[in-house]
Design an enzyme around this catalytic site. Structure first.
Site, PDB file in Angstrom:
ATOM      1  N   THR A  35      33.489  34.897  43.583  1.00  0.00           N
ATOM      2  CA  THR A  35      33.642  36.328  43.813  1.00  0.00           C
ATOM      3  C   THR A  35      33.456  36.519  45.311  1.00  0.00           C
ATOM      4  O   THR A  35      32.904  35.653  46.002  1.00  0.00           O
ATOM      5  CB  THR A  35      32.573  37.145  43.071  1.00  0.00           C
ATOM      6  OG1 THR A  35      31.282  36.609  43.390  1.00  0.00           O
ATOM      7  CG2 THR A  35      32.767  37.110  41.572  1.00  0.00           C
ATOM      8  N   ARG A  53      34.548  43.901  46.137  1.00  0.00           N
ATOM      9  CA  ARG A  53      34.581  43.315  44.796  1.00  0.00           C
ATOM     10  C   ARG A  53      35.906  42.582  44.614  1.00  0.00           C
ATOM     11  O   ARG A  53      36.968  43.170  44.836  1.00  0.00           O
ATOM     12  CB  ARG A  53      34.515  44.397  43.708  1.00  0.00           C
ATOM     13  CG  ARG A  53      33.382  45.364  43.805  1.00  0.00           C
ATOM     14  CD  ARG A  53      33.099  45.997  42.467  1.00  0.00           C
ATOM     15  NE  ARG A  53      32.379  45.058  41.661  1.00  0.00           N
ATOM     16  CZ  ARG A  53      31.090  44.764  41.834  1.00  0.00           C
ATOM     17  NH1 ARG A  53      30.391  45.351  42.766  1.00  0.00           N
ATOM     18  NH2 ARG A  53      30.508  43.878  41.066  1.00  0.00           N
ATOM     19  N   LYS A  61      29.248  38.952  46.339  1.00  0.00           N
ATOM     20  CA  LYS A  61      27.825  38.626  46.163  1.00  0.00           C
ATOM     21  C   LYS A  61      27.255  38.159  47.515  1.00  0.00           C
ATOM     22  O   LYS A  61      27.243  38.952  48.439  1.00  0.00           O
ATOM     23  CB  LYS A  61      27.673  37.588  45.050  1.00  0.00           C
ATOM     24  CG  LYS A  61      28.177  38.108  43.694  1.00  0.00           C
ATOM     25  CD  LYS A  61      27.882  37.118  42.588  1.00  0.00           C
ATOM     26  CE  LYS A  61      28.206  37.669  41.226  1.00  0.00           C
ATOM     27  NZ  LYS A  61      29.632  37.566  40.866  1.00  0.00           N
ATOM     28  N   TYR A 119      52.847  48.121  46.569  1.00  0.00           N
ATOM     29  CA  TYR A 119      53.121  47.049  45.596  1.00  0.00           C
ATOM     30  C   TYR A 119      53.559  45.787  46.323  1.00  0.00           C
ATOM     31  O   TYR A 119      54.361  45.867  47.256  1.00  0.00           O
ATOM     32  CB  TYR A 119      54.230  47.479  44.623  1.00  0.00           C
ATOM     33  CG  TYR A 119      53.684  47.664  43.234  1.00  0.00           C
ATOM     34  CD1 TYR A 119      53.172  46.568  42.539  1.00  0.00           C
ATOM     35  CD2 TYR A 119      53.639  48.913  42.637  1.00  0.00           C
ATOM     36  CE1 TYR A 119      52.629  46.733  41.278  1.00  0.00           C
ATOM     37  CE2 TYR A 119      53.101  49.077  41.368  1.00  0.00           C
ATOM     38  CZ  TYR A 119      52.590  47.978  40.689  1.00  0.00           C
ATOM     39  OH  TYR A 119      52.050  48.128  39.456  1.00  0.00           O
ATOM     40  N   GLU A 122      54.003  42.358  44.491  1.00  0.00           N
ATOM     41  CA  GLU A 122      54.047  41.214  43.563  1.00  0.00           C
ATOM     42  C   GLU A 122      54.655  40.001  44.264  1.00  0.00           C
ATOM     43  O   GLU A 122      55.643  40.127  44.989  1.00  0.00           O
ATOM     44  CB  GLU A 122      54.903  41.566  42.344  1.00  0.00           C
ATOM     45  CG  GLU A 122      54.171  42.434  41.337  1.00  0.00           C
ATOM     46  CD  GLU A 122      55.056  42.801  40.155  1.00  0.00           C
ATOM     47  OE1 GLU A 122      56.216  42.368  40.106  1.00  0.00           O
ATOM     48  OE2 GLU A 122      54.560  43.548  39.291  1.00  0.00           O
ATOM     49  N   ASP A 163      32.513  27.124  39.765  1.00  0.00           N
ATOM     50  CA  ASP A 163      32.439  28.565  39.982  1.00  0.00           C
ATOM     51  C   ASP A 163      31.234  28.811  40.884  1.00  0.00           C
ATOM     52  O   ASP A 163      30.095  28.779  40.430  1.00  0.00           O
ATOM     53  CB  ASP A 163      32.281  29.265  38.619  1.00  0.00           C
ATOM     54  CG  ASP A 163      32.048  30.767  38.751  1.00  0.00           C
ATOM     55  OD1 ASP A 163      31.886  31.251  39.888  1.00  0.00           O
ATOM     56  OD2 ASP A 163      32.024  31.446  37.710  1.00  0.00           O
TER      57      ASP A 163
HETATM   58  N1  PLP Z   1      31.064  33.799  37.850  1.00  0.00           N
HETATM   59  C1  PLP Z   1      29.746  33.918  38.051  1.00  0.00           C
HETATM   60  C2  PLP Z   1      28.921  32.679  38.244  1.00  0.00           C
HETATM   61  C3  PLP Z   1      29.155  35.180  38.065  1.00  0.00           C
HETATM   62  O1  PLP Z   1      27.834  35.296  38.222  1.00  0.00           O
HETATM   63  C4  PLP Z   1      29.978  36.330  37.876  1.00  0.00           C
HETATM   64  C5  PLP Z   1      29.439  37.694  37.880  1.00  0.00           C
HETATM   65  O2  PLP Z   1      28.302  37.981  37.920  1.00  0.00           O
HETATM   66  C6  PLP Z   1      31.346  36.142  37.658  1.00  0.00           C
HETATM   67  C7  PLP Z   1      31.854  34.862  37.643  1.00  0.00           C
HETATM   68  C8  PLP Z   1      32.250  37.289  37.332  1.00  0.00           C
HETATM   69  O3  PLP Z   1      32.562  38.084  38.385  1.00  0.00           O
HETATM   70  P1  PLP Z   1      33.188  39.537  38.126  1.00  0.00           P
HETATM   71  O4  PLP Z   1      32.071  40.387  37.667  1.00  0.00           O
HETATM   72  O5  PLP Z   1      33.751  39.911  39.473  1.00  0.00           O
HETATM   73  O6  PLP Z   1      34.263  39.389  37.116  1.00  0.00           O
END
Ligand code: PLP
Length: 416
Positions: A223, A232, A226, A51, A53, A197
């Protein structure tokens, strides 16, 4: 995995089957990849027991001296990878990272301008059933119907008309470069927070092969699993002036204890992405996507926007009298994993859309280059020419299993 095998054969057997699937078939899901053995070891380590936090040096638990080192490494590496002033590496996923940005920068009811899910956006960018669409009224922008590229002029006029508090750029199914600077300019003009994002393209950004949003955005999420090829998880990057709000949005705003074993995997992944070999990998991902796009186009498939600049391709299956659902199922029977996907202005429904999305990050990690990708394209074309033919599917899946032996999956425990 002898201990697991003996103690819990049911779970072991499922893991084994999945490992065989990953080894013997072709993974073309654009959002997937294979981690290195080093990332896998870090994620499978004793750090799962701890843990922690809080943040390094400021924890609510004792015994954090070693996990502090790991989290500091992850933070320092990801900051230098993307040239960011501040990083929070604790979000459990991409969706959690996005939620943290909303939490740090908006009040419930504030409006957002984001790419429509139906045009390539992600569900955390304002889909009605998602927290984002439920709590933050969202105006959607999209692509130009002719070019199928982002319509930046329309985006700007929607921004001027609706004056959203936040503009979000980034997508899950957009095969072209995103011009972040152009969107940043619009956000500056109307005084909106600019949030990018970059989940899909982070590996390409890290390699310098896609414009980096970090210098022009207030917040950037990604993320790590990918194109970045890590475990993950999620990360948020921001300017120093936003750091406090962001960190308290992640904890205690949205999460409790961070997943320290995953943060260790992230640190290893960022270390790998900082190496020169990663640039070579990312360049090959794009070269392979281009080769696949050329072969499919030559065979008469229409590709959304006419091709790709990045790691993914959206195939309009209706150009061959098929649908996304038929394509996904037929390719799946032959050992080629893809996902059905809406295409811009799709007249079909999400569960049976017109498109199939494919990507090259995972095949490239297995060492495939242009020649191998031409062979993969040939199998896709053969299967889709006879989508109901079980004999074709069986023959192709046998050929793929044989072919895949030359391209090992990095962290498979099974071997051959
Ligand atoms: N943002 C984008 C552009 C994505 O393509 C994805 C997932 O495919 C996510 C966020 C979400 O990621 P997670 O599945 O880890 O929550």
């Amino acid at each position: 995995m002898d201990i697991l095998k003996n103690q819990d054969p049911e779970v072991f057997d499922s893991i084994l089957s999945e490992e065989r699937r990953q080894r013997d078939e072709l993974e073309l899901i654009a959002s997937e990849n294979y981690t290195s053995a080093a990332v896998m070891e870090a994620v499978g380590s004793v750090l799962t027991n701890k843990y922690a936090e809080g943040l390094p040096g400021r924890r609510y638990y004792g015994g954090c001296q070693y996990v502090d080192q790991v989290e500091r490494l992850a933070i320092d590496r990801v900051k230098s990878l993307f040239g960011s002033e501040h990083a929070n590496v604790q979000p459990h996923s991409g969706a959690s990272a996005n939620q943290a940005v909303y939490y740090a920068s908006l009040e419930i009811g504030d409006s957002v301008l984001a790419m429509d899910l139906a045009q390539g956006g992600h569900l955390t960018h304002g889909m009605k059933l998602n927290f984002s669409g439920r709590w933050y009224p969202t105006i959607g922008y999209g692509v130009d119907p002719k070019t199928e590229r982002i319509d930046y002029d329309r985006l700007a006029s929607l921004a001027r008309e609706h004056k959203p508090k936040l503009i979000l750029a980034g997508a899950s199914a957009y095969p072209r470069i995103i011009e972040f600077e152009r969107i940043a300019e619009v956000a500056r003009e109307i005084g909106a927070t600019f949030f990018v994002d970059m989940a899909h393209i982070a590996g390409l950004v890290a390699a310098g092969l896609h414009p980096n949003p970090v210098p022009v955005a207030d917040f950037v999420t990604t993320t790590t699993h990918k194109t970045l090829r890590g475990p993950r998880g999620g990360v948020v990057l921001c300017k120093e002036e936003r750091a406090k709000k962001l960190d308290s949005a992640v904890f205690p705003g949205l999460q409790g204890g961070p997943l320290m074993h995953v943060i260790a995997g992230k640190a290893v992944c960022f270390g790998e992405a900082l190496k020169p070999e990663f640039k070579t990998y990312a360049a090959q991902v794009i070269a392979n996507a281009n080769t696949l796009a050329e072969e499919l186009t030559r065979a008469g498939f229409r590709l959304v926007s006419g091709g790709t600049d990045n790691h993914l391709i959206l195939i309009d299956m209706t150009s061959k009298g098929l649908t996304g659902k038929i394509g996904e199922a037929a390719l799946g029977r032959a050992g080629i994993t893809v996902n059905k996907n809406l295409i811009p202005f799709d007249k079909r429904k999400p569960m049976d859309p017109s498109g199939v999305r494919v990507g090259t990050p995972a095949l490239t990690t297995r060492g495939m280059r242009e020649d191998a990708i031409r062979q993969v394209a040939a199998w896709i074309i053969t299967v889709l020419a006879a989508p109901d033919d079980e004999a074709v599917a069986k023959r192709v899946s046998g050929e793929i299993e044989e072919f895949a032996r030359d391209y090992p999956v990095p962290a498979a425990a099974l071997g051959r």
